[in-house]
Design a protein around this motif. Structure first.
Motif, short mmCIF file in Angstrom:
data_model
loop_
_atom_site.label_atom_id
_atom_site.label_comp_id
_atom_site.label_asym_id
_atom_site.label_seq_id
_atom_site.Cartn_x
_atom_site.Cartn_y
_atom_site.Cartn_z
N SER A 176 0.84 -1.19 0.00
CA SER A 176 0.00 0.00 0.00
C SER A 176 0.87 1.24 0.00
CB SER A 176 -0.92 0.02 1.24
OG SER A 176 -0.16 0.30 2.40
N VAL A 177 0.26 2.34 -0.36
CA VAL A 177 0.90 3.64 -0.19
C VAL A 177 0.80 4.02 1.28
CG1 VAL A 177 0.46 4.45 -2.52
CG2 VAL A 177 -1.29 4.75 -0.77
N ASP A 178 1.60 4.97 1.73
CA ASP A 178 1.46 5.50 3.09
C ASP A 178 0.30 6.47 3.12
OD1 ASP A 178 3.62 4.56 5.01
OD2 ASP A 178 4.85 5.10 3.29
N ARG A 179 -0.58 6.32 4.10
CA ARG A 179 -1.74 7.20 4.23
C ARG A 179 -1.70 7.85 5.61
NH1 ARG A 179 -5.82 6.97 0.33
NH2 ARG A 179 -6.55 8.75 1.56
N ASP A 180 -0.78 8.79 5.78
CA ASP A 180 -0.67 9.51 7.05
C ASP A 180 -1.85 10.45 7.28
OD1 ASP A 180 1.77 8.28 7.51
OD2 ASP A 180 2.89 9.85 6.47
N ASP A 181 -2.69 10.65 6.25
CA ASP A 181 -3.87 11.50 6.41
C ASP A 181 -5.00 10.78 7.13
OD1 ASP A 181 -3.94 9.83 4.08
OD2 ASP A 181 -5.77 10.86 3.47
N LEU A 182 -4.90 9.47 7.29
CA LEU A 182 -5.92 8.69 7.98
C LEU A 182 -5.53 8.46 9.44
CD1 LEU A 182 -6.56 5.99 5.22
CD2 LEU A 182 -7.82 8.12 5.59
N ALA A 183 -6.53 8.40 10.31
CA ALA A 183 -6.25 8.25 11.74
C ALA A 183 -5.50 6.97 12.06
CB ALA A 183 -7.57 8.30 12.53
N ASP A 184 -5.85 5.87 11.36
CA ASP A 184 -5.20 4.59 11.61
C ASP A 184 -4.16 4.25 10.56
OD1 ASP A 184 -6.81 4.10 9.46
OD2 ASP A 184 -7.68 2.25 10.25
N GLY A 185 -3.85 5.19 9.66
CA GLY A 185 -2.87 4.94 8.61
C GLY A 185 -3.31 3.92 7.59
N GLY A 186 -4.59 3.54 7.62
CA GLY A 186 -5.11 2.54 6.69
C GLY A 186 -4.96 1.12 7.19
#
Length: 432
Positions: free
Chosen positions: A217-227
């Motif tokens: 996966s890509v990094d999703r630092d915009d999500l509370a749980d990081g995905g």
């Protein structure tokens, strides 16, 4: 009577056609030497011949072809060339070339021969075309495409379904981090997650009939749980549709949140992979500043604490050619063994675009083999090492698949033996 304007418009094309016909009639083949000049014979001493001799000679058309033979055709046909094969020292020599306009030429290093791969073609390989069509139809992304992996033709174009594989990239194709080696798109606010992605991914993998799959996966630092929950849900859906399918998850570091690491580790996957990418000293220059070498070690260590040393395989990957020293690489391997990492892979860093880090060195196949042997001597369960090896290389997947199946069979035998011993003890107790 026709107006003079249309006639004048026709004159220019006619002149060009006549001039082209005259040039073609006097053109000779560039690769055939012209006959040597000789004295005119008596038959040629005619008024017509004299007139043609007095006419001005037509200037030959310039050409790049030469009247020299470079090599025999057999030298370009496999298994027919009489030339001796190149020695490794000569074959591994890097070649340079001058590029650019006159006065502004610069020297570049050509890509070594051992890094060149054939261009994949959907028309020539039906399995490659099928996987690509399924991905587009279900709106799925792969790291094979987004990261421009050189092995895409080999992995997607397997001779059968069991050999072909693809690394599915979850949570979109846009990352919130900007590592200096990666060609995946970057944005502070990527599009929202697709709620249908876990089901679509499971459906595609069940349709392909594979035995081993890699999810990343890509990094999703915009999500509370990081995905992490999205990742775990995808793995659970896959296991529901096909329990025998072995799943490897190549995750980010979830910004060091070990609770999120635990969620993914307990989702039913078989191999947990997280890449340290490079040695510790180069990490701040190669990776995004939010990723650190020590943080990656903590992720890999926590997975073992959650699942146990024999309950899961941990895996990481290191790129070579970024300027790392031998001692720095030794230190990285020692740190990985301290946290019981099972599998390590080495591959050549290849610059995706001019905006990314330059290649400091092209590592030869002999050097890759040396580091593979060193890793195995240090106690790693497996090491895939080579110029085109990537963290999701299918040769390594085949080995890990065999290890997992062997462990599963050993567990079954152990459980059956335990049940037999318990039954025998119960029977003995009743008879007493």
């Amino acid at each position: 009577m026709a107006s003079p304007a249309p006639i004048q418009r026709l004159q220019a094309p006619l002149r060009r056609s006549l001039a082209r016909a005259a040039a073609l009639s006097t053109r000779s083949y560039a690769t055939i030497p012209s006959a040597p000049s000789s004295q005119p014979t008596s038959q040629e001493s005619s008024p017509a011949a004299a007139a043609s001799a007095s006419a001005p000679a037509t200037k030959p058309r310039p050409t790049y072809f030469k009247d020299t033979t470079l090599a025999s055709l057999d030298d370009f046909i496999a298994n027919q060339s009489s030339a001796a094969p190149l020695a490794p020292s000569e074959a591994y020599t890097l070649r340079t070339a001058q590029v650019g306009p006159a006065g502004k030429k610069r020297t570049i290093t050509r890509l070594p021969e051992w890094l060149k791969t054939p261009i994949p073609s959907a028309g020539a390989n039906p399995e490659f075309a099928k996987i690509k069509a399924d991905l587009r139809g279900l709106n799925l992304h792969t790291v094979c495409e987004e990261a421009r992996c050189p092995n895409i033709g080999e992995c997607w174009g397997g001779s059968n379904k069991a050999a072909a594989t693809a690394t599915i990239m979850l949570m979109g194709d846009t990352c919130t981090r900007g590592c200096r080696f990666c060609s995946v798109k970057t944005s502070r606010k990527p599009p929202p997650l697709d709620p249908h992605e876990p089901e679509n991914t499971a459906e595609a993998l069940a349709r392909w009939g594979l035995g081993y799959v890699v999810l990343t996966s890509v990094d999703r630092d915009d999500l509370a749980d990081g995905g992490a929950r999205h990742f775990a849900e995808t793995i659970r859906r896959i296991k529901q549709k096909k329990p025998t399918l072995l799943v490897e998850a190549l995750t980010g570091d979830f910004m060091g949140d070990l609770d999120m690491v635990k969620i993914v580790a307990e989702s039913g996957l078989d191999v947990y992979a997280h890449n340290v990418e490079t040695v510790e000293n180069l990490t701040p220059y190669v990776r995004d500043r939010r990723a650190t070498f020590r943080q990656s070690l903590k992720v890999l260590e926590h997975v073992k604490k959650v699942r146990g040393n024999e309950g899961i395989i941990t895996k990481t990957s290191i790129m070579l050619g970024l300027g790392e020293t031998e001692e720095e690489l030794w230190d990285a391997l020692r740190e990985l063994r301290k946290v019981d990492v099972d599998v390590v892979t080495f591959g050549q860093y290849m610059r995706p675009t001019k905006r990314h880090l330059a290649v400091e060195k092209y590592i030869t196949p002999d050097e890759f083999e040396l580091w593979r042997q060193r890793a195995m001597d240090m106690g790693f369960l497996y090491c895939a090492s080579g110029p085109l090896v990537r963290s999701s290389y299918k040769a390594g997947e085949a080995f890990i698949e065999n290890v997992l199946k062997k462990r599963a069979s050993e567990r079954v035998v152990s459980e059956a033996l335990g049940q037999a011993v318990a039954a025998e003890e119960a029977t003995s107790a009743k008879s007493a």
